[in-house]
Design a protein around this motif. Structure first.
Motif, PDB file in Angstrom:
ATOM      1  N   ALA A 144       0.925  -1.084  -0.036  1.00  0.00           N
ATOM      2  CA  ALA A 144       0.007   0.025   0.029  1.00  0.00           C
ATOM      3  C   ALA A 144       0.845   1.270  -0.206  1.00  0.00           C
ATOM      4  O   ALA A 144       2.140   1.123   0.338  1.00  0.00           O
ATOM      5  CB  ALA A 144      -1.080  -0.115   1.289  1.00  0.00           C
ATOM      6  N   LEU A 145       0.317   2.494  -0.191  1.00  0.00           N
ATOM      7  CA  LEU A 145       1.157   3.684  -0.120  1.00  0.00           C
ATOM      8  C   LEU A 145       0.592   4.520   0.744  1.00  0.00           C
ATOM      9  O   LEU A 145      -0.555   4.560   1.143  1.00  0.00           O
ATOM     10  CB  LEU A 145       0.873   4.429  -1.618  1.00  0.00           C
ATOM     11  CG  LEU A 145       1.402   3.414  -2.857  1.00  0.00           C
ATOM     12  CD1 LEU A 145       0.931   4.210  -4.044  1.00  0.00           C
ATOM     13  CD2 LEU A 145       2.775   3.031  -2.687  1.00  0.00           C
ATOM     14  N   LYS A 149      -3.078  13.462   3.157  1.00  0.00           N
ATOM     15  CA  LYS A 149      -4.719  13.437   3.150  1.00  0.00           C
ATOM     16  C   LYS A 149      -5.086  13.877   1.775  1.00  0.00           C
ATOM     17  O   LYS A 149      -4.823  14.841   1.335  1.00  0.00           O
ATOM     18  CB  LYS A 149      -5.159  13.989   4.231  1.00  0.00           C
ATOM     19  CG  LYS A 149      -6.476  13.667   4.652  1.00  0.00           C
ATOM     20  CD  LYS A 149      -6.590  12.394   5.296  1.00  0.00           C
ATOM     21  CE  LYS A 149      -7.903  12.179   6.033  1.00  0.00           C
ATOM     22  NZ  LYS A 149      -7.989  11.112   6.592  1.00  0.00           N
ATOM     23  N   GLY A 150      -5.966  13.183   1.329  1.00  0.00           N
ATOM     24  CA  GLY A 150      -6.505  13.383  -0.182  1.00  0.00           C
ATOM     25  C   GLY A 150      -5.924  12.926  -1.094  1.00  0.00           C
ATOM     26  O   GLY A 150      -6.592  13.159  -2.616  1.00  0.00           O
ATOM     27  N   ASN A 151      -4.645  12.393  -0.910  1.00  0.00           N
ATOM     28  CA  ASN A 151      -3.898  11.980  -2.211  1.00  0.00           C
ATOM     29  C   ASN A 151      -3.833  12.584  -3.384  1.00  0.00           C
ATOM     30  O   ASN A 151      -4.399  12.346  -4.385  1.00  0.00           O
ATOM     31  CB  ASN A 151      -4.598  10.541  -2.527  1.00  0.00           C
ATOM     32  CG  ASN A 151      -3.576   9.627  -3.270  1.00  0.00           C
ATOM     33  OD1 ASN A 151      -2.503   9.764  -3.748  1.00  0.00           O
ATOM     34  ND2 ASN A 151      -4.107   8.306  -3.616  1.00  0.00           N
ATOM     35  N   PRO A 152      -3.315  13.844  -3.169  1.00  0.00           N
ATOM     36  CA  PRO A 152      -3.431  14.807  -4.206  1.00  0.00           C
ATOM     37  C   PRO A 152      -2.639  14.437  -5.434  1.00  0.00           C
ATOM     38  O   PRO A 152      -2.943  14.733  -6.625  1.00  0.00           O
ATOM     39  CB  PRO A 152      -2.222  15.967  -3.608  1.00  0.00           C
ATOM     40  CG  PRO A 152      -1.731  15.389  -2.575  1.00  0.00           C
ATOM     41  CD  PRO A 152      -2.631  14.166  -2.103  1.00  0.00           C
ATOM     42  N   LYS A 153      -1.900  13.419  -5.689  1.00  0.00           N
ATOM     43  CA  LYS A 153      -1.059  13.021  -6.827  1.00  0.00           C
ATOM     44  C   LYS A 153      -1.856  11.679  -7.286  1.00  0.00           C
ATOM     45  O   LYS A 153      -1.362  11.323  -8.350  1.00  0.00           O
ATOM     46  CB  LYS A 153       0.439  12.803  -6.484  1.00  0.00           C
ATOM     47  CG  LYS A 153       1.304  14.000  -6.128  1.00  0.00           C
ATOM     48  CD  LYS A 153       2.821  13.716  -6.350  1.00  0.00           C
ATOM     49  CE  LYS A 153       3.560  15.115  -6.119  1.00  0.00           C
ATOM     50  NZ  LYS A 153       3.462  15.937  -7.373  1.00  0.00           N
ATOM     51  N   HIS A 154      -2.696  11.451  -6.596  1.00  0.00           N
ATOM     52  CA  HIS A 154      -3.590  10.193  -7.187  1.00  0.00           C
ATOM     53  C   HIS A 154      -2.945   8.974  -7.442  1.00  0.00           C
ATOM     54  O   HIS A 154      -2.758   8.469  -8.464  1.00  0.00           O
ATOM     55  CB  HIS A 154      -4.551  10.668  -8.452  1.00  0.00           C
ATOM     56  CG  HIS A 154      -5.200  11.853  -8.581  1.00  0.00           C
ATOM     57  ND1 HIS A 154      -6.237  11.997  -7.796  1.00  0.00           N
ATOM     58  CD2 HIS A 154      -4.896  13.321  -8.772  1.00  0.00           C
ATOM     59  CE1 HIS A 154      -6.752  13.359  -7.669  1.00  0.00           C
ATOM     60  NE2 HIS A 154      -6.139  13.855  -8.436  1.00  0.00           N
ATOM     61  N   LEU A 155      -2.070   8.570  -6.595  1.00  0.00           N
ATOM     62  CA  LEU A 155      -1.150   7.636  -6.322  1.00  0.00           C
ATOM     63  C   LEU A 155      -1.869   6.358  -5.863  1.00  0.00           C
ATOM     64  O   LEU A 155      -2.228   6.394  -4.737  1.00  0.00           O
ATOM     65  CB  LEU A 155       0.314   7.773  -5.759  1.00  0.00           C
ATOM     66  CG  LEU A 155       0.819   9.157  -6.236  1.00  0.00           C
ATOM     67  CD1 LEU A 155       2.081   9.437  -5.334  1.00  0.00           C
ATOM     68  CD2 LEU A 155       1.424   8.797  -7.640  1.00  0.00           C
ATOM     69  N   HIS A 156      -1.877   5.075  -6.583  1.00  0.00           N
ATOM     70  CA  HIS A 156      -2.428   3.955  -6.039  1.00  0.00           C
ATOM     71  C   HIS A 156      -1.629   2.783  -6.146  1.00  0.00           C
ATOM     72  O   HIS A 156      -1.918   1.471  -5.699  1.00  0.00           O
ATOM     73  CB  HIS A 156      -3.833   3.837  -6.720  1.00  0.00           C
ATOM     74  CG  HIS A 156      -4.852   4.807  -6.623  1.00  0.00           C
ATOM     75  ND1 HIS A 156      -5.314   5.126  -5.279  1.00  0.00           N
ATOM     76  CD2 HIS A 156      -5.093   6.028  -7.582  1.00  0.00           C
ATOM     77  CE1 HIS A 156      -6.171   6.262  -5.508  1.00  0.00           C
ATOM     78  NE2 HIS A 156      -6.176   6.914  -6.787  1.00  0.00           N
ATOM     79  N   PHE A 234      -2.499  -3.469  -2.822  1.00  0.00           N
ATOM     80  CA  PHE A 234      -2.575  -3.800  -3.978  1.00  0.00           C
ATOM     81  C   PHE A 234      -1.320  -4.910  -3.993  1.00  0.00           C
ATOM     82  O   PHE A 234      -0.412  -4.932  -3.554  1.00  0.00           O
ATOM     83  CB  PHE A 234      -2.226  -2.797  -5.037  1.00  0.00           C
ATOM     84  CG  PHE A 234      -1.095  -1.758  -4.761  1.00  0.00           C
ATOM     85  CD1 PHE A 234       0.095  -2.071  -5.677  1.00  0.00           C
ATOM     86  CD2 PHE A 234      -1.088  -0.896  -4.033  1.00  0.00           C
ATOM     87  CE1 PHE A 234       1.197  -1.548  -5.326  1.00  0.00           C
ATOM     88  CE2 PHE A 234       0.143  -0.164  -3.857  1.00  0.00           C
ATOM     89  CZ  PHE A 234       1.387  -0.420  -4.390  1.00  0.00           C
ATOM     90  N   THR A 235      -1.518  -5.830  -5.290  1.00  0.00           N
ATOM     91  CA  THR A 235      -0.318  -6.600  -5.504  1.00  0.00           C
ATOM     92  C   THR A 235       0.585  -5.904  -6.537  1.00  0.00           C
ATOM     93  O   THR A 235       0.044  -5.520  -7.598  1.00  0.00           O
ATOM     94  CB  THR A 235      -0.878  -8.115  -6.131  1.00  0.00           C
ATOM     95  OG1 THR A 235      -1.721  -8.615  -4.961  1.00  0.00           O
ATOM     96  CG2 THR A 235       0.183  -8.843  -6.406  1.00  0.00           C
TER      97      THR A 235
END
Length: 310
Positions: A144-145, A149-156, A234-235
């Motif tokens: 996981a990452l 807060k809010g994950n501004p760079k949209h990293l998943h 995630f894997t």
């Protein structure tokens, strides 16, 4: 797959020539095995009998929450310790004590007879399987990452980090550091999960990658939820291959009777979702961390074979 991968660093540099002479992986039901006696008994059976007579076993730990660690009162606790206590109770061994050592000293300490099992959620990796005997898998690891807060760079995913050029931090020796290196992602390294959290909180890093359970525990214990969040697990996919990781208890190769007895009782727990969650759920583990399919196959994990990403 702090998988500390659960630490992916190889142990060859710290093992003696004698320790390196160990070989092979075992089956999914019995783990690795060997014909030589363990440090505490000959023929693979002496250690189990000795422990049953004493009613106690000492396990090696790295002191990492939520796997195996000493709480604030000095009590040995954690998910793998809880599994140990449930298993050893069935084997007539009532007491489990721990000896904390550096991560890279766990297998050497086991081999040297400082303790009779490693209980640290250690990933079953080929090089490790050549040095010690891994039990039936106990825990599955996903990545996981930790992000603001809010994950501004949209990293998943790790791929998102590579694509965005985000400033990544990983824990030294953790499997996520290996993922980054293999994917060509530049990364800062830190010595502890707490340092990774601080890097994201202070803005020195955009993202900290670690196992999902470790990050969830970190945010909870540090009361950091107001500034950061943990992405869904995630894997990881590296070079088109899914990175499967699962941790297990670790024994000397000669201690076959101890390993087989441990596996018999452990498998009953892992194969029963309700019992698994009853034992480890209080440490933050969920059904997602219960070994199933190929993640419940010691020989497969020891082989290092990785499936193509779908």
């Amino acid at each position: 797959m702090t998988l500390r991968s659960r630490r992916a660093t190889t142990l060859a540099a710290v093992l003696t020539v004698g320790a390196l002479s160990l070989a092979g992986c075992g089956s999914s039901s019995t783990g690795s095995s060997g014909s030589s006696g363990g440090a505490s008994g000959g023929g693979g059976g002496g250690t189990l009998a000795k422990l049953q007579k004493a009613g106690t076993i000492t396990v090696g730990i790295n002191g990492e929450n939520p796997y195996s660690y000493m709480d604030k009162s000095g009590k040995l606790t954690g998910a793998t310790i809880a599994l140990d206590r449930a298993v050893y109770k069935q084997l007539g061994i009532k007491t489990v004590t721990g000896k904390q050592v550096d991560w890279n000293s766990l297998i050497p300490g086991l081999t040297a007879g400082q303790f009779d099992e490693v209980s640290a959620g250690m990933s079953a990796l080929p090089k490790r399987c050549a040095q010690a005997a891994f039990s039936y898998p106990e825990i599955v690891y996903k990545t996981a990452l930790l992000v603001p807060k809010g994950n501004p760079k949209h990293l998943h995913t790790m791929a998102d980090i590579k694509k965005s050029g985000a400033n990544l931090v990983t824990e030294t020796g953790a499997i996520e550091q290996g993922y980054a290196q293999d994917m060509g992602i530049q990364t800062q390294t830190v010595g502890t999960p707490e340092a990774g959290l601080q890097a994201v909180e202070s803005g020195r890093a955009d993202v900290f990658a670690l196992t999902a359970i470790s990050l969830r525990t970190l945010v909870k214990t540090q009361n950091a939820g107001s500034k950061v969040e943990v992405t869904p697990a995630f894997t990881a996919v590296v070079k088109g291959k899914e990175q499967i990781g699962a941790g297990a208890a670790v024994f000397r190769k000669g201690d076959t009777k101890l390993l087989n007895a441990y596996n018999k009782e452990l498998k009953k727990i892992i194969d029963n979702p309700k019992e698994f969650l009853k034992i480890v759920g209080k440490f933050g583990f969920t059904e997602a961390e219960r070994p199933q399919g190929k993640t419940a196959d010691t020989a497969y994990l020891c082989s290092g074979k990785l499936p193509d990403a779908k």
